[in-house]
Design a protein around this motif. Sequence first.
Motif, PDB file in Angstrom:
ATOM      1  N   ASP A  17     -26.180  20.515  15.438  1.00 21.69           N
ATOM      2  CA  ASP A  17     -24.960  20.533  16.241  1.00 21.69           C
ATOM      3  C   ASP A  17     -25.291  19.822  17.532  1.00 21.69           C
ATOM      4  O   ASP A  17     -26.125  20.284  18.301  1.00 21.69           O
ATOM      5  CB  ASP A  17     -24.579  21.993  16.515  1.00 21.69           C
ATOM      6  CG  ASP A  17     -23.871  22.171  17.854  1.00 21.69           C
ATOM      7  OD1 ASP A  17     -23.084  21.279  18.219  1.00 21.69           O
ATOM      8  OD2 ASP A  17     -24.110  23.203  18.513  1.00 21.69           O
ATOM      9  N   THR A  18     -24.704  18.669  17.754  1.00 21.34           N
ATOM     10  CA  THR A  18     -25.005  17.996  19.013  1.00 21.34           C
ATOM     11  C   THR A  18     -23.760  17.897  19.870  1.00 21.34           C
ATOM     12  O   THR A  18     -22.640  17.973  19.362  1.00 21.34           O
ATOM     13  CB  THR A  18     -25.571  16.568  18.812  1.00 21.34           C
ATOM     14  OG1 THR A  18     -24.471  15.666  18.627  1.00 21.34           O
ATOM     15  CG2 THR A  18     -26.532  16.508  17.637  1.00 21.34           C
ATOM     16  N   GLY A  19     -23.980  17.730  21.152  1.00 23.12           N
ATOM     17  CA  GLY A  19     -22.845  17.607  22.056  1.00 23.12           C
ATOM     18  C   GLY A  19     -23.175  16.675  23.210  1.00 23.12           C
ATOM     19  O   GLY A  19     -24.196  16.844  23.870  1.00 23.12           O
TER      20      GLY A  19
ATOM     21  N   ARG B 177     -15.190  24.873  29.822  1.00 20.89           N
ATOM     22  CA  ARG B 177     -16.207  25.850  30.209  1.00 20.89           C
ATOM     23  C   ARG B 177     -15.809  26.551  31.499  1.00 20.89           C
ATOM     24  O   ARG B 177     -15.844  25.971  32.583  1.00 20.89           O
ATOM     25  CB  ARG B 177     -17.559  25.178  30.360  1.00 20.89           C
ATOM     26  CG  ARG B 177     -17.983  24.559  29.043  1.00 20.89           C
ATOM     27  CD  ARG B 177     -19.427  24.713  28.741  1.00 20.89           C
ATOM     28  NE  ARG B 177     -19.655  24.344  27.347  1.00 20.89           N
ATOM     29  CZ  ARG B 177     -20.752  23.757  26.893  1.00 20.89           C
ATOM     30  NH1 ARG B 177     -21.738  23.478  27.713  1.00 20.89           N
ATOM     31  NH2 ARG B 177     -20.871  23.480  25.610  1.00 20.89           N
TER      32      ARG B 177
ATOM     33  N   MET C 242     -18.926  22.523  18.098  1.00 23.59           N
ATOM     34  CA  MET C 242     -19.304  23.285  16.920  1.00 23.59           C
ATOM     35  C   MET C 242     -18.378  24.465  16.623  1.00 23.59           C
ATOM     36  O   MET C 242     -18.438  25.041  15.553  1.00 23.59           O
ATOM     37  CB  MET C 242     -20.750  23.777  17.022  1.00 23.59           C
ATOM     38  CG  MET C 242     -21.112  24.589  18.240  1.00 23.59           C
ATOM     39  SD  MET C 242     -20.542  26.293  18.226  1.00 23.59           S
ATOM     40  CE  MET C 242     -21.466  26.898  16.827  1.00 23.59           C
TER      41      MET C 242
ATOM     42  N   MET D  14     -16.143  16.406  24.360  1.00 22.18           N
ATOM     43  CA  MET D  14     -17.486  16.494  23.810  1.00 22.18           C
ATOM     44  C   MET D  14     -17.613  15.715  22.511  1.00 22.18           C
ATOM     45  O   MET D  14     -16.940  15.998  21.524  1.00 22.18           O
ATOM     46  CB  MET D  14     -17.868  17.951  23.576  1.00 22.18           C
ATOM     47  CG  MET D  14     -19.323  18.102  23.175  1.00 22.18           C
ATOM     48  SD  MET D  14     -19.750  19.805  22.792  1.00 22.18           S
ATOM     49  CE  MET D  14     -20.409  20.331  24.339  1.00 22.18           C
TER      50      MET D  14
ATOM     51  N   TRP E 179     -30.026  27.175  22.474  1.00 25.28           N
ATOM     52  CA  TRP E 179     -28.573  27.181  22.656  1.00 25.28           C
ATOM     53  C   TRP E 179     -27.903  28.246  21.795  1.00 25.28           C
ATOM     54  O   TRP E 179     -28.224  28.405  20.627  1.00 25.28           O
ATOM     55  CB  TRP E 179     -27.985  25.814  22.321  1.00 25.28           C
ATOM     56  CG  TRP E 179     -26.607  25.654  22.909  1.00 25.28           C
ATOM     57  CD1 TRP E 179     -26.294  25.210  24.162  1.00 25.28           C
ATOM     58  CD2 TRP E 179     -25.364  25.970  22.277  1.00 25.28           C
ATOM     59  NE1 TRP E 179     -24.939  25.232  24.353  1.00 25.28           N
ATOM     60  CE2 TRP E 179     -24.339  25.689  23.223  1.00 25.28           C
ATOM     61  CE3 TRP E 179     -25.003  26.470  21.026  1.00 25.28           C
ATOM     62  CZ2 TRP E 179     -22.993  25.888  22.943  1.00 25.28           C
ATOM     63  CZ3 TRP E 179     -23.654  26.672  20.742  1.00 25.28           C
ATOM     64  CH2 TRP E 179     -22.668  26.372  21.700  1.00 25.28           C
TER      65      TRP E 179
ATOM     66  N   ALA F  64     -17.208  24.107  22.740  1.00 28.56           N
ATOM     67  CA  ALA F  64     -18.064  23.044  22.219  1.00 28.56           C
ATOM     68  C   ALA F  64     -17.517  22.539  20.885  1.00 28.56           C
ATOM     69  O   ALA F  64     -16.656  23.173  20.271  1.00 28.56           O
ATOM     70  CB  ALA F  64     -19.477  23.565  22.012  1.00 28.56           C
TER      71      ALA F  64
ATOM     72  N   ASN G 229     -26.976  16.912  24.213  1.00 33.61           N
ATOM     73  CA  ASN G 229     -27.764  18.062  23.776  1.00 33.61           C
ATOM     74  C   ASN G 229     -27.799  18.108  22.247  1.00 33.61           C
ATOM     75  O   ASN G 229     -26.744  18.072  21.611  1.00 33.61           O
ATOM     76  CB  ASN G 229     -27.125  19.342  24.335  1.00 33.61           C
ATOM     77  CG  ASN G 229     -27.969  20.562  24.083  1.00 33.61           C
ATOM     78  OD1 ASN G 229     -29.175  20.450  23.799  1.00 33.61           O
ATOM     79  ND2 ASN G 229     -27.368  21.733  24.185  1.00 33.61           N
TER      80      ASN G 229
ATOM     81  N   VAL H 278     -28.774  20.460  19.178  1.00 34.01           N
ATOM     82  CA  VAL H 278     -29.161  21.831  18.841  1.00 34.01           C
ATOM     83  C   VAL H 278     -29.535  21.876  17.366  1.00 34.01           C
ATOM     84  O   VAL H 278     -28.792  21.370  16.511  1.00 34.01           O
ATOM     85  CB  VAL H 278     -28.010  22.819  19.129  1.00 34.01           C
ATOM     86  CG1 VAL H 278     -28.447  24.248  18.785  1.00 34.01           C
ATOM     87  CG2 VAL H 278     -27.585  22.741  20.582  1.00 34.01           C
TER      88      VAL H 278
END
Length: 871
Positions: free
Chosen positions: A219-221, A67, A41, A86, A155, A39, A195, A197
Amino acid sequence: MDGPQIRERFLAFFEERGHKRVPSSSLIPDDRSLLLTTAGMVQFKPYFLGLADPPYPRAASVQKSFRTTDIDNVGHTARHLTFFEMLGNFSFGDYFKKESISWGWELVTEGYGIDPDRIWVSVFEEDGEAARIWADEIGLSADRIVKRGKKDNFWSMGVAGPCGPSSEIFVDRGSEFGPNGGPAVDEERFLEIWNHVFMQYECDDDINVVGDLARTGVDTGASVERIAVVSQNVASVFETDLLRPMLSAGEELSGVSYGDGERTDVSLRILADHGRAATFLIADGVLPSNEGRGYVLRRMLRRLVSHARRLGIEKPLTGRLVDVTVETLGDAYPELRENQEFAKQVAASEEERFAATLRQGMTLFESSKAEAKKGVLSGDAAFKLHDTHGFPVELTMELAAEEGLEIDRDRFEELMQEQRTRAQAAAKKGDFAEEGLAESVARAGATEFIGYEKLEADTRIVGLIAPSEVVQEGEEVRVLLDPTPFYAEGGGQVGDTGIIRTETGSIRVADTQPTPGGAIVHIGVVESGEVSDGAEAHAEVDPERRAATARSHTATHVVHWTLRHLLGEHARQAGSLVAPGRLRFDFTHHSAVPAEQLEEAEYTANTRLAADDPVRAYETTMEYAKAEGAIALFGEKYGDLVRVVEVGDYSRELCGGTHVPHTGKVAVVRVLGESSIGSGLRRIEALVGPDALKEVNLERRLLQEVVRELGAGDPAAAPERARKLVERLKQLESAQGKLQKEQVSGLSEHVAARHSVVAGVRLVNSLQEGDADQLRALAQEAVGRLEGEEGAAVVLGSAEDGRALLVAALSKNLVSRGVNAPQLLEPAAKAVGGGAGGKPTLAFAGGKNAAAVEDALAGIPRRLEELLEGG
Ligand code: SER
């Protein structure tokens, strides 16, 4: 919007809102607890944990992400990918939920122009604040705000690290994609695109909250590919501009069209995803292997090849898939273009290897099929196909189904689970999760390294990890200092050793290791007295060992340059070991390097070293370093500042290691040899400086010994002398052979003269001195002399050293009369206590009863008569 527009709109949007644009980091994370970067982050983890101070409070990036958990879904859904891009915005102790949600809404609806009526969101069931912001500030109707539990809306990284409640944004793609009812009902129709977070806690490996974060943050993705699905109004990520060219490549290679059928569509999607993902992995330095990230790559390439076969593609295809990936994404990710040839070479060699395994796997499948009981193929066979031959279980299942068989999934899953447990344990092994260490490291923060300039320094112990608070003589200890002159293992270079002294005692340091977050751990034993936390200390690096290591490191750069210079640019470093007095260097090259070329490389490298060029190190931006042609090795983090080590004006590498100030200090590098360590990978080993001299001395001693034994006088005369001696030996051997032949011939005349005649056959049965070889030669020679119209047989016996030996040689015409040598010897063999064996024209027998030889020989004429009569 196409992919590039989606990326740019995101970055520009957040840049306008005070975010720093940060480049993607490598797929190989700095973080040792993670296999691959999962990700956006990941590169910021130390900032969330408070291990390092963020250089900016807000950041935005497009991160290469991978992933492995999604591999099995890929191909079977419209939205899963292994590799994806991402988009993310991040706040480090700066803004929180309100801004994150409002900006998210603004960008999705206005920036990307997605109809607000199509949007649904989810929030964590205990996060009333997020739900309130969506309802009150954004004005989203309550029935489109779904509350979900920890499994969906909390998450974490999957390993210990920062974590928190999340809020996801979904887009309703319409009734043609599935039933209504929101994301809880159908996630293909309600596609998650983003997403958010809210980083608030620190979690352990099992996602239990273990504490609050030093600073809360965001933290977004968002997946570029999924936004493209919505924006381009296509059915799946595979039909976006980002992946469609990959599908087309599969279509061209196979002649199958996307949409022809579900079975072939799955395979085409797998080709597209895996081809692209493999290219990115290789470009970031992952090579196929049997463990860790190398295994992920191997598994994907194999899955890809088996699906290619199912599509009827028999020719190599990975090269084409790499090319298309580079054409499609090379502008956004220049490392793809830089490593295009390399990626093709690595993928092709794995493909070639698997082609062979695939056939063996099919053979195994065929035999397992035959052993299947009650229509069930054993789970062990399916697992072996998967594990040893790289067969995806779906492939095995399909092959089985075509034969009307099922596979024992329970047993297979059981074995897979065992393997997963092993894999997880391996993935975590790199983690510094030892009791107390993580805590001390978190408290002490990143260590200042002053070892480029100094080998000893006054410092302080800021962390002590040991069985007790005061560590006694003989006890092991891990120490954190601030600052430290000790170099922590990295970039192939071994960690420093040395001594740390305090008022009350001293620690002998045997190794120095880095941790995530930039702390440096000194590993050693208390050598005298006792040591406690917080003590003033004096740290001393072993200067000789460090000097020897520095010589090796500079030599490694020069050898690297030399190989590229002589073999070509493709000879890239694939790993190295830089140790005191020696180096090991792995590089990519298709074939063995011949001895003369190796010698030339050694000579060139030494000429370079002797030029005594300065070795300079400086910090600069990644962009500048690359523009200057610096070679970025695997796993380099594309942070803001990088360290470049420059040798003379010819070699430039990103490197954090320690070097000599001038190449003359290296003195000499001596190549020991070169070998293969895998397809397309070679390894060179060399000695450096005084250690090279030791090797030369050893060779000299050996040479002196050889010269002395040859009696050559001096080394220069030795080869000629050796050649002459070998020649003379050959002459002597051939003269001796001749002599022996003459002897046998002379003797055989005597032996033949002693023959009798039995039913027309000339027969010799006599005692003779000699070993088996001599008796055989004699018997065969004599039988040749005696062979007349009716045939001949010569049986010789010896009784030496208490053993009986018998040899029988028969002429061919005797054999054609129905007599053979083993039969002829049979009773005699029994008499001497053994058995007879051999061919019809020549047999041997042996036994312990030496005294019986004469009698045994005396029985031969009768035996011959018997056999002739019988025949
Ligand atoms: N880390 C979160 C995720 O991967 C948001 O970026 O979904």
